[in-house]
Scaffold this motif. Structure first.
Motif, PDB file in Angstrom:
ATOM      1  N   LYS A  99       3.332   1.788   2.907  1.00  0.00           N
ATOM      2  CA  LYS A  99       3.668   2.134   4.302  1.00  0.00           C
ATOM      3  C   LYS A  99       5.108   2.642   4.400  1.00  0.00           C
ATOM      4  CE  LYS A  99       2.709  -2.021   5.759  1.00  0.00           C
ATOM      5  NZ  LYS A  99       2.230  -2.608   4.503  1.00  0.00           N
ATOM      6  N   GLY A 100       6.025   1.880   3.792  1.00  0.00           N
ATOM      7  CA  GLY A 100       7.433   2.259   3.853  1.00  0.00           C
ATOM      8  C   GLY A 100       7.671   3.613   3.204  1.00  0.00           C
ATOM      9  N   THR A 101       7.062   3.802   2.047  1.00  0.00           N
ATOM     10  CA  THR A 101       7.238   5.047   1.290  1.00  0.00           C
ATOM     11  C   THR A 101       6.688   6.240   2.078  1.00  0.00           C
ATOM     12  OG1 THR A 101       6.917   3.731  -0.706  1.00  0.00           O
ATOM     13  CG2 THR A 101       6.723   6.129  -0.943  1.00  0.00           C
ATOM     14  N   ASN A 133      -3.732   6.230   0.708  1.00  0.00           N
ATOM     15  CA  ASN A 133      -2.450   6.607   0.085  1.00  0.00           C
ATOM     16  C   ASN A 133      -2.649   6.721  -1.424  1.00  0.00           C
ATOM     17  OD1 ASN A 133       0.189   7.131  -0.591  1.00  0.00           O
ATOM     18  ND2 ASN A 133       0.852   5.004  -0.404  1.00  0.00           N
ATOM     19  N   ASP A 134      -3.278   7.817  -1.824  1.00  0.00           N
ATOM     20  CA  ASP A 134      -3.436   8.090  -3.257  1.00  0.00           C
ATOM     21  C   ASP A 134      -2.173   8.794  -3.750  1.00  0.00           C
ATOM     22  OD1 ASP A 134      -4.006  10.309  -1.673  1.00  0.00           O
ATOM     23  OD2 ASP A 134      -6.015  10.614  -2.466  1.00  0.00           O
ATOM     24  N   VAL A 151       0.829  -1.217   0.000  1.00  0.00           N
ATOM     25  CA  VAL A 151       0.000   0.000   0.000  1.00  0.00           C
ATOM     26  C   VAL A 151       0.865   1.270   0.000  1.00  0.00           C
ATOM     27  CG1 VAL A 151      -0.303   0.164   2.522  1.00  0.00           C
ATOM     28  CG2 VAL A 151      -2.029   1.078   1.026  1.00  0.00           C
TER      29      VAL A 151
END
Ligand code: ADP
Ligand code: 5GP
Length: 188
Positions: free
Chosen positions: A18-20, A168-169, A16
């Motif tokens: 998360k890390g980014t 997270n668009d 999805v």
């Protein structure tokens, strides 16, 4: 008087972002402490021990479970992952807000232990976009991707237990929304 430090948990399905999002959030909010998790999964190209994860053998991981070193831990996609308790508690004691990036089972364990923790569920704009990101990352085998996809419906069903859901668009927009959550909490 400044309010006491808070624990924020970011979770959501694999791929999805998360890390980014966490990386971008930490670049903007320098006062946040990121908790580096321990895992038994193998290292991906470019991942650094102690930066992305502490990479442990299964034996070492279980030894630390026995020693009570984890705040929470869970089996995720056939590997163990856990949050190291001393780091989190030390940071909070020193007045620093902490970010955990963990799976949905770990998130609910944290909420039970620390009801003041704020849980943020990061969700994809669509299932199709999620798969596109997971495949596009080129870090998992088709079997690994299938395993992660199988967990998707369960992970999405956990959203209702979270304090916030953030789509997270666009990375920067999602980061801004999380920053607003943090700012509101700090002003309480
Ligand atoms: P997770 O940590 O949730 O498994 P990652 O942060 O590794 O996910 O992101 C998965 C992939 O999706 C990466 O290739 C990343 O660059 C990409 N990505 C993350 N956020 C976005 C976004 N908002 N729009 C487009 N691509 C994204
Ligand atoms: P990845 O292998 O893609 O880095 O992570 C797989 C999953 O494990 C993700 O959902 C991630 O959030 C979760 N995870 C990472 N660290 C931890 C942790 O310390 N505890 C728990 N419970 N899950 C974690």
């Amino acid at each position: 008087m400044a309010s006491k430090a808070s624990l924020y948990v970011i979770s959501g399905p694999s791929g999805v972002g998360k890390g980014t999002v966490c990386k971008a959030l930490l670049a903007r909010e320098k006062s946040l402490a990121y908790s580096v998790s321990a895992t038994t999964r193998s290292r991906r190209p470019g991942e650094i021990d102690g930066v992305h994860y502490y990479f442990l053998s299964k034996e070492e991981f279980l030894r630390r479970v026995e020693a009570g070193e984890f705040l929470e831990w869970a089996t995720v996609y056939d590997n163990y992952y856990g949050t190291l308790r001393p780091f989190v508690l030390e940071q909070l004691e020193h007045g620093r807000d902490v970010i955990l990036e963990i799976d949905t089972n770990g998130a609910l364990q944290v909420k039970k232990l620390m009801p003041d923790a704020k849980l943020v569920f990061l969700e994809p704009p669509s299932e199709q976009e999620l798969l596109h990101r997971l495949v596009g990352r080129e870090t998992e085998s088709p079997e690994e991707i299938a395993k992660r996809q199988q967990c998707l419906a369960y992970e999405m069903s956990q959203k209702e237990y979270y304090d916030y859901a953030v789509v997270n668009d666009e990375v920067e927009r999602a980061v801004d929304e999380i920053r607003q959550i943090i700012a509101r909490r700090r002003s309480e």
